[in-house]
Design a protein around this motif. Structure first.
Motif, mmCIF file in Angstrom:
data_model
loop_
_atom_site.group_PDB
_atom_site.id
_atom_site.type_symbol
_atom_site.label_atom_id
_atom_site.label_comp_id
_atom_site.label_asym_id
_atom_site.label_seq_id
_atom_site.Cartn_x
_atom_site.Cartn_y
_atom_site.Cartn_z
ATOM 1 N N ALA A 198 43.604 34.241 32.642
ATOM 2 C CA ALA A 198 43.376 34.191 34.099
ATOM 3 C C ALA A 198 43.196 35.835 34.495
ATOM 4 O O ALA A 198 42.413 36.127 35.316
ATOM 5 N N LYS A 199 44.016 36.739 33.905
ATOM 6 C CA LYS A 199 43.836 38.166 33.973
ATOM 7 C C LYS A 199 42.374 38.503 33.519
ATOM 8 O O LYS A 199 41.946 39.405 34.265
ATOM 9 N N ALA A 200 41.947 37.980 32.630
ATOM 10 C CA ALA A 200 40.716 38.640 32.193
ATOM 11 C C ALA A 200 39.613 37.969 32.906
ATOM 12 O O ALA A 200 38.513 38.894 33.032
ATOM 13 N N LEU A 201 39.769 36.758 33.335
ATOM 14 C CA LEU A 201 38.695 36.347 34.345
ATOM 15 C C LEU A 201 38.552 37.207 35.705
ATOM 16 O O LEU A 201 37.609 37.521 36.293
ATOM 17 N N GLU A 202 39.657 37.628 36.068
ATOM 18 C CA GLU A 202 40.044 38.385 37.192
ATOM 19 C C GLU A 202 39.504 39.920 37.229
ATOM 20 O O GLU A 202 38.519 40.250 38.138
ATOM 21 N N LYS A 203 39.533 40.306 35.882
ATOM 22 C CA LYS A 203 38.928 41.691 35.561
ATOM 23 C C LYS A 203 37.565 41.689 35.806
ATOM 24 O O LYS A 203 36.882 42.284 36.105
ATOM 25 N N ASP A 204 36.922 40.534 34.957
ATOM 26 C CA ASP A 204 35.293 40.487 34.861
ATOM 27 C C ASP A 204 34.746 40.157 36.428
ATOM 28 O O ASP A 204 33.900 40.813 36.853
ATOM 29 N N ALA A 205 35.663 39.379 37.217
ATOM 30 C CA ALA A 205 35.240 39.227 38.544
ATOM 31 C C ALA A 205 34.938 40.624 39.177
ATOM 32 O O ALA A 205 34.231 40.750 39.935
ATOM 33 N N LEU A 206 36.302 41.257 39.136
ATOM 34 C CA LEU A 206 36.277 42.633 39.948
ATOM 35 C C LEU A 206 35.354 43.578 39.517
ATOM 36 O O LEU A 206 34.818 44.288 40.210
ATOM 37 N N GLU A 207 34.949 43.565 38.371
ATOM 38 C CA GLU A 207 33.903 44.215 37.733
ATOM 39 C C GLU A 207 32.652 44.232 38.390
ATOM 40 O O GLU A 207 31.573 44.913 38.506
ATOM 41 N N HIS A 208 32.412 42.844 38.615
ATOM 42 C CA HIS A 208 30.982 42.315 39.109
ATOM 43 C C HIS A 208 31.095 42.291 40.883
ATOM 44 O O HIS A 208 30.148 41.823 41.309
ATOM 45 N N GLY A 209 32.149 42.822 41.361
ATOM 46 C CA GLY A 209 32.307 43.117 42.890
ATOM 47 C C GLY A 209 32.766 41.659 43.510
ATOM 48 O O GLY A 209 32.900 41.779 44.824
ATOM 49 N N SER A 210 33.617 40.999 42.885
ATOM 50 C CA SER A 210 34.138 39.705 43.768
ATOM 51 C C SER A 210 35.161 40.407 44.637
ATOM 52 O O SER A 210 36.009 41.400 44.293
ATOM 53 N N PRO A 211 35.197 39.858 45.980
ATOM 54 C CA PRO A 211 35.966 40.359 46.898
ATOM 55 C C PRO A 211 37.567 39.545 46.755
ATOM 56 O O PRO A 211 38.380 40.001 47.572
ATOM 57 N N PHE A 212 37.622 38.652 45.905
ATOM 58 C CA PHE A 212 38.859 37.969 45.581
ATOM 59 C C PHE A 212 39.500 38.348 44.437
ATOM 60 O O PHE A 212 38.980 38.648 43.344
ATOM 61 N N THR A 213 40.779 38.206 44.561
ATOM 62 C CA THR A 213 41.753 38.212 43.258
ATOM 63 C C THR A 213 42.414 36.778 43.315
ATOM 64 O O THR A 213 42.520 36.139 44.270
ATOM 65 N N TRP A 214 43.010 36.509 41.889
ATOM 66 C CA TRP A 214 43.585 35.047 41.995
ATOM 67 C C TRP A 214 44.721 35.171 42.974
ATOM 68 O O TRP A 214 45.046 34.159 43.732
ATOM 69 N N SER A 215 45.595 36.142 43.239
ATOM 70 C CA SER A 215 46.631 36.032 43.913
ATOM 71 C C SER A 215 46.536 37.163 45.296
ATOM 72 O O SER A 215 45.787 38.206 45.155
ATOM 73 N N SER A 216 46.748 36.639 46.419
ATOM 74 C CA SER A 216 46.117 37.514 47.636
ATOM 75 C C SER A 216 46.794 38.782 47.470
ATOM 76 O O SER A 216 48.198 38.893 47.518
ATOM 77 N N GLY A 217 45.977 39.880 47.928
ATOM 78 C CA GLY A 217 46.550 41.218 48.189
ATOM 79 C C GLY A 217 46.659 41.873 46.745
ATOM 80 O O GLY A 217 47.154 43.220 46.868
ATOM 81 N N GLU A 218 46.838 41.389 45.837
ATOM 82 C CA GLU A 218 46.910 42.277 44.383
ATOM 83 C C GLU A 218 46.344 41.601 43.180
ATOM 84 O O GLU A 218 46.143 40.303 43.221
#
Length: 280
Positions: A198-218
């Motif tokens: 899940a952390k790897a998917l989130e890191k990839d998403a953030l690097e592509h400009g995703s405005p969301f993280t899995w958990s709100s605010g962090e």
């Protein structure tokens, strides 16, 4: 033309209890049970499905999306799903179901889908069919079965509860965005490999400009820091004690035998919610 009866199993307690209830109350119906497998489910979910199949005496058909989570993540520009954009529910749960029942209706069959919305969930709405030949039935509402009734059904039948209720309140995907922060902490403890995924998917998403993280605010990288974990655990324990203090004592059920439902102790920054088709 034939009448078909289908019932979706999410891996959670409500849909399992509905399957048991329908087998007991309507043994004359040839119900077809199905589970839409995203490929990202908890191991405990598969174990529970096997146990439920043993009670029902028939298989639960697995519906697999034609495209997996990674495919749709790319299609959505690597943006993670969120409460505002639930593409995971649409693409990995609803679409496979609709594709499954489409040939039934094309042949002229009348299909009834049974959904586990309880009598104490007036605020919930089940899957709304827009297709001729497909109707939705809510047996728990008709029979007046609430949360306590669901617990009684699972306990008296011997099916029991999924093991993940020891530490988590939801079925569905391993990295469901509706999890509480305490559930992310427990996922790291119980299934560290799933947390890392899940952390790897989130890191990839953030690097592509995703405005969301899995958990709100962090991010999960921030959430897993020892001092943050300690704070999350302490905050949860305080909320749980407050919730326990206001639970009315039922003389007919003085000891709560169901694993604790942590949905009752959401924090102010953790909006309670769920996708019916995933979590029931």
């Amino acid at each position: 033309m034939a009448e078909r009866h289908v019932l979706g199993i999410s891996g959670g307690k409500d849909s399992a209890a509905l399957a048991v209830h329908m087998r007991q109350a309507h043994p004359e119906l040839n119900i077809e049970y199905f589970f839409t497998d995203t490929g990202e489910e908890l191991p405990e979910v598969y174990e529970f499905l096997g146990r439920l199949e043993g009670y029902l005496g028939k298989p639960i058909e697995r519906l697999n999306p034609r495209r997996d989570f990674d495919f749709w993540l790319r299609e959505y520009n690597h943006f993670l799903p969120s409460p505002q954009t639930r593409w995971c529910t649409r693409k990995l749960k609803l679409t496979p179901f609709e594709q499954w029942v489409k040939p039934m209706m094309a042949s002229g069959d009348k299909v009834t889908s049974y959904v586990a919305i309880r009598a104490d969930e007036d605020y919930r709405e089940g899957y709304s069919s827009k297709q001729d030949g497909l109707s939705v039935s809510l047996p728990f509402r008709t029979a007046g079965i609430d949360k306590a009734g669901v617990m009684d059904i699972l306990e008296s039948s011997g099916v029991g509860y999924p093991k993940y209720y020891e530490w988590r309140s939801r079925s569905g995907c391993t990295f469901c965005f509706f999890q509480q922060k305490i559930e992310w902490v427990r996922l790291k403890e119980r299934h560290p490999d799933k947390f890392e995924e899940a952390k790897a998917l989130e890191k990839d998403a953030l690097e592509h400009g995703s405005p969301f993280t899995w958990s709100s605010g962090e991010s999960l990288s921030e959430l897993e820091q020892p001092e943050r974990v300690a704070q999350i655990v302490a905050d949860f324990e305080k909320r749980r004690e407050r919730a326990r203090a206001v639970i009315p004592i039922n003389p007919l059920r003085p000891v709560r035998s169901c694993p604790e439902d942590i949905d009752d102790v959401y924090g102010e920054d953790e909006g309670n919610g769920s996708c019916v088709i995933c979590h029931k």
